[in-house]
Structure formats: structure tokens, C-alpha cells
Scaffold this active site. Structure first.
Site, short mmCIF file in Angstrom:
data_model
loop_
_atom_site.label_atom_id
_atom_site.label_comp_id
_atom_site.label_asym_id
_atom_site.label_seq_id
_atom_site.Cartn_x
_atom_site.Cartn_y
_atom_site.Cartn_z
N GLU A 202 3.33 -0.20 -11.22
CA GLU A 202 4.76 -0.31 -10.84
C GLU A 202 5.61 0.71 -11.59
O GLU A 202 6.72 0.40 -12.05
CB GLU A 202 5.26 -1.73 -11.03
N GLY A 203 5.06 1.90 -11.75
CA GLY A 203 5.77 2.97 -12.47
C GLY A 203 5.33 2.96 -13.91
O GLY A 203 5.57 1.99 -14.63
N ALA B 39 0.82 -1.22 0.00
CA ALA B 39 0.00 0.00 0.00
C ALA B 39 0.85 1.26 0.00
O ALA B 39 1.29 1.74 1.06
CB ALA B 39 -0.93 -0.02 1.21
N GLY C 266 -10.28 -9.68 -37.53
CA GLY C 266 -11.52 -9.04 -37.96
C GLY C 266 -12.53 -8.90 -36.84
O GLY C 266 -12.18 -8.53 -35.71
N ILE D 220 -5.07 -0.43 -4.61
CA ILE D 220 -4.22 -1.43 -3.97
C ILE D 220 -4.64 -2.84 -4.41
O ILE D 220 -5.73 -3.34 -4.05
CB ILE D 220 -4.27 -1.30 -2.42
N ILE E 45 -5.91 -8.81 -37.47
CA ILE E 45 -5.89 -10.07 -38.23
C ILE E 45 -7.21 -10.82 -38.07
O ILE E 45 -7.70 -11.45 -39.01
CB ILE E 45 -4.69 -10.95 -37.77
N PRO F 38 -4.96 8.64 -3.14
CA PRO F 38 -5.80 9.38 -4.09
C PRO F 38 -5.04 10.56 -4.70
O PRO F 38 -5.23 10.87 -5.88
CB PRO F 38 -6.97 9.87 -3.22
N GLY G 174 0.73 9.07 -7.07
CA GLY G 174 1.11 7.72 -7.48
C GLY G 174 2.59 7.68 -7.80
O GLY G 174 3.40 7.19 -7.00
N SER G 175 2.97 8.25 -8.95
CA SER G 175 4.39 8.22 -9.36
C SER G 175 5.29 8.87 -8.32
O SER G 175 6.39 8.38 -8.04
CB SER G 175 4.58 8.98 -10.68
#
Ligand SMILES: Cc1cc2nc3c(=O)[nH]c(=O)nc-3n(C[C@H](O)[C@H](O)[C@H](O)COP(=O)(O)OP(=O)(O)OC[C@H]3O[C@@H](n4cnc5c(N)ncnc54)[C@H](O)[C@@H]3O)c2cc1C
Length: 402
Positions: free
Chosen positions: A380-381, A138, A356, A171, A354, A142, A145-146
Site C-alpha cells: 500500500e505504498g 489488482a 536471546g 495480488i 531481550i 511485474p 508498483g509505486s
């Protein structure tokens, strides 16, 4: 990490040695048998119902999939990161969601193995490695992130405990886990050291104040959708700090360096599955009295998809091998993650063209692969964050950045 750092400007041939043992090949065949016989029949149901098959998760535990790289004394299989990526690819070939349930536990077990005390390893790592306890990592919130240094979940010391308050989001396994690795701020941001002041804590299901919040529905990995975790005066003993106080970001980043190699293996498995779907279809479908595969336009696509799979697999094995050699693998794991996850996206898209109308049908697995590829490019980035990481490592090698 030991050894001479891998250099972009003056590479050494031995940096590219990849060797797969007979034991690892036997392990691949065992995982493949499980994936083909037991997982493949339920893949579509997992995706459609958006519900994981927990009975099969138990089977994965019996196969040793949760402890592949750890020593036997810690409940593991005594393998390495290469063994783990081989297994992950075979699983993701049929269900990236299933491989995410397993893969996310390594975001807890790997930091415990690398940074945990002996007592923490015995108490928490062993049951995770044996597959007896599901784990969740965790970090994301909110608001961030990065930029992991920007988290606002707080942990305040009260006696010999820490009291955690805040909210985590996206998470994986948050709703299934019995063991949680939670990152929280224990000290203020320092000038020039914005990564300091964050600490990693182990918490367990059932602790008062640890609440599972809403699920966030995302387009891929259906069957393993991420959830919110809400901490409301969650009390964690001081003994549950993993690694050093205030140095949690280092733990997280090291964990992601390893984890990215696993995500690369997911990408390789998905890219392989899309290739197989396109090959099956183009050798069975006829248009204008000819099999699709007889048309050069289809042949070119298949050739490109084949090249993408082999490139993804080689780079994934390469990055996994470097982790074992104790070499500097940060750049390699970012390169592998970008290449393999984008191979999954490209191959799913080409297979769709390929095939369709069958390609865009929700009954076809390539539609799922395209959705899953969007998630693995993100977590994970994100791949753009990987591009920044590669550039940072190159700049370090050139001595223009410390
Ligand atoms: C299905 C799923 C499962 C997940 N599981 C977990 C989990 O188990 N545990 C956990 O902690 N997190 C988890 N995550 C969160 C995931 O790791 C983050 O979503 C990811 O790191 C990106 O963060 P973000 O979404 O906040 O994007 P942001 O950081 O807000 O970035 C938004 C966009 O801006 C770009 N960007 C950001 N900064 C820069 C910059 N400096 N330069 C250039 N571009 C930049 C990014 O590449 C991205 O395209 C999960 C996410 C998903 C979707």
C-alpha cells in the site's frame, strides 16, 4: 472531503480530538475474544503451513469483520474507519496474515462504496461486506508498483464490452477471490496528465480469460501469499467500470489513503504483540539470580517499546478519526503508516534481543512479527513513498505546489 484542511503550520486543537464510543469498545472486546480464543491457537500453524484457515475466515464474516464501516443497507455494520482499525489491531496482534485476508477485501469494497453505482453496490459490495465473497485488488504489475500510472495492462473497447490483456503481480487474495477490481489502461498517457487513461473494472471468478498464475513466496504474511493474475482476452461488460472512464488512478489513490490507516492498525497490533512477548519473557526468565526485567538495559527497551506502541495506536486512531470527520487525512494516514509499521519492526527486533536464543527461534512469534513487519512497510505504498506523500501535502499547504 469537506472541512478546513489540516495545516502543518497553523494546526487546530480539534484536529487532534479522538473519541472512542462505548459501542466501539464493546466491539473491540468481541473481536479480542475471537482473536484470543479462536485465532491465537492456529496462528503458528497458519504461518508454518503457509495456508490460511478458511473456516476461521468464515467466522470473521459472522462477526461482521468484512463490512465494519459500511451502512447496514450495504451489508455493513454501520461503524466507521475507527471501528475498523480497532478490530484490525486486535486481529493483527495474533495474525497479520489473517488481517491481510480481511484487509485486502476493503481495497475493493471501499472503492465500490465511494465510487460505485447503486447497482454495483447492491451486486458486488453487499456480498463482500457480508463476507460471502472474498475480493482482490489488482493494480501492481511485474514492471511497476509505486508508479501506478505506468501500468501496461490494457482494456480495449469492443462493442459494449472491454477486452482486458496483461499481467498483475503480488495480488493479495488473488487465489481466494470471487470478485476482482482490475486497473487497466483504456487510453494513452497524456502530456502533463500521466495519471489519466487508467480505468477500474470489476471482474468475477470464472470469467473466461481471468487466470490465477503463480504464487510469489514472500518472507512475511505466510498464509496469505500474493499471486499473479493473467488476463487473456478477459471480456468485462462496460457496466462493470467503477467510477469514471480513465479516472481509475484517483479511485486507487483514494482507496490507498483509507487502506493505509488499516495497515497502520496492523503495525500497531504487531508492535503490541512483540511488547507482550518481551514482557512475558523478561518476567519469567532469570539470569544470574535475577529476573531479566530487573536489569535497566531491559527496562529501557521495554519503555521504548511501550512508547512505540502508544505512538502507533494514537496516530492510527487520529488518522482514522480524520477520515470520519471528512478532514484531509492523506498526510495523517501516511504519518500513521510509517510510524506504526516501523514500530512493529523496532519492537520485534527489541523483543528478539531481550529473548536471546528463544527470540531468534522460529517457534517464537517475534521472528514472525519481524518478517511480517517487512511486508507492511512495503505494501500500500512503501514507507519512502509515504515520505514523498507527506512532503507533497506540506508543500501544497505552503502553496509551493498545486
Ligand atoms: C505481500 C504483498 C502483497 C501485496 N498485495 C498487493 C495487492 O493486493 N494489490 C496490488 O495491486 N499490489 C499489491 N502489492 C504490491 C505493493 O503495493 C508494491 O510492492 C508496492 O507498492 C511497491 O511497489 P514495487 O514493489 O514495485 O516497488 P518499486 O515501485 O519498484 O520501488 C522500489 C523501491 O524504490 C523506492 N522508490 C520508488 N519510487 C521512488 C521515488 N519516486 N522516490 C524515492 N524512492 C522511490 C520504493 O520506496 C522502493 O523502496 C503487494 C506487495 C506485497 C509484498
Amino acid at each position: 472531503m469537506g472541512g478546513r484542511p489540516m495545516s502543518t503550520l497553523s494546526p487546530t486543537s480539534s484536529d487532534y480530538n479522538i473519541s472512542v464510543t462505548e459501542e466501539q469498545e464493546a466491539f473491540r472486546l468481541a473481536v479480542r475474544e475471537f482473536a484470543e480464543k479462536e485465532l491465537a491457537p492456529v496462528t503458528q500453524k497458519i504461518d508454518r503451513d503457509n495456508q490460511m484457515d478458511m473456516r476461521l475466515v468464515k467466522r470473521a464474516a459472522e462477526l461482521g469483520l468484512f463490512g465494519v464501516p459500511f451502512p447496514e443497507e450495504y451489508g455493513g455494520g454501520g461503524g466507521d474507519d475507527l471501528s475498523l482499525v480497532i478490530a484490525t489491531e486486535e486481529i493483527a496482534r495474533f495474525s497479520a496474515a489473517f488481517s491481510a485476508v480481511v484487509g485486502a477485501t476493503y481495497l475493493v469494497s471501499t472503492p465500490l462504496f465511494l465510487f460505485g453505482t447503486e447497482e454495483q453496490k447492491r451486486k458486488y459490495l453487499v456480498p463482500i461486506a457480508k463476507g460471502e465473497r472474498i475480493a482482490a485488488h489488482a493494480m501492481t504489475e511485474p514492471g511497476t508498483g509505486s508508479d501506478v500510472a505506468a501500468i501496461s495492462t490494457s482494456a480495449k473497447k469492443v462493442g459494449d464490452k472491454y477486452v482486458i490483456n496483461g499481467k498483475k503481480m503480488f495480488i493479495t487474495n488473488g487465489d481466494k477471490a470471487e470478485t476482482f477490481l482490475i486497473f487497466a489502461r483504456t487510453g494513452p498517457k497524456e502530456e502533463g496528465k500521466r495519471h489519466h487513461g487508467i480505468t477500474a473494472f470489476i471482474a468475477e471468478k470464472g470469467m473466461p480469460g481471468l487466470n490465477v498464475g503463480q504464487r510469489t513466496d514472500v518472507i512475511g504474511l505466510r498464509g496469505d501469499q500474493p499471486v499473479e493474475l493473467v488476463f487473456d482476452n478477459l471480456e468485462v461488460p462496460e457496466a462493470n467500470i467503477v467510477g469514471e472512464l480513465g479516472r481509475g488512478v484517483r479511485i486507487a489513490l483514494t482507496c490507498y489513503d483509507h487502506g493505509r490507516v488499516g495497515v497502520s492498525a496492523q503495525g500497531t497490533g504487531l508492535a503490541q504483540a512483540a511488547l507482550e512477548a518481551a514482557l512475558n519473557y523478561s518476567t519469567q526468565r532469570q539470569t544470574f539470580d535475577n529476573y531479566l526485567l530487573s536489569y535497566q538495559q531491559v527496562q529501557f527497551k521495554i519503555a521504548e517499546m511501550t512508547a512505540a506502541v502508544h505512538t502507533a495506536r494514537l496516530l492510527t486512531y487520529w488518522a482514522a478519526t480524520l477520515t470520519k470527520k471528512g478532514k484531509d487525512f492523506i498526510k495523517a494516514s501516511s504519518i500513521a503508516k510509517i510510524t506504526a509499521t516501523e514500530a512493529a519492526e523496532k519492537n520485534a527486533h527489541m523483543a528478539m534481543l531481550i529473548m536471546g536464543a528463544y527470540g531468534v527461534s522460529t517457534d517464537s512469534q517475534v521472528e514472525r512479527i519481524l518478517r511480517d513487519s517487512q511486508i507492511i512497510k512495503t505494501y500500500e505504498g512503501t514507507n519512502d513513498i509515504q515520505r514523498l506523500t507527506i512532503m507533497k501535502e506540506v508543500a501544497k499547504e505552503m502553496g509551493v505546489l498545486q
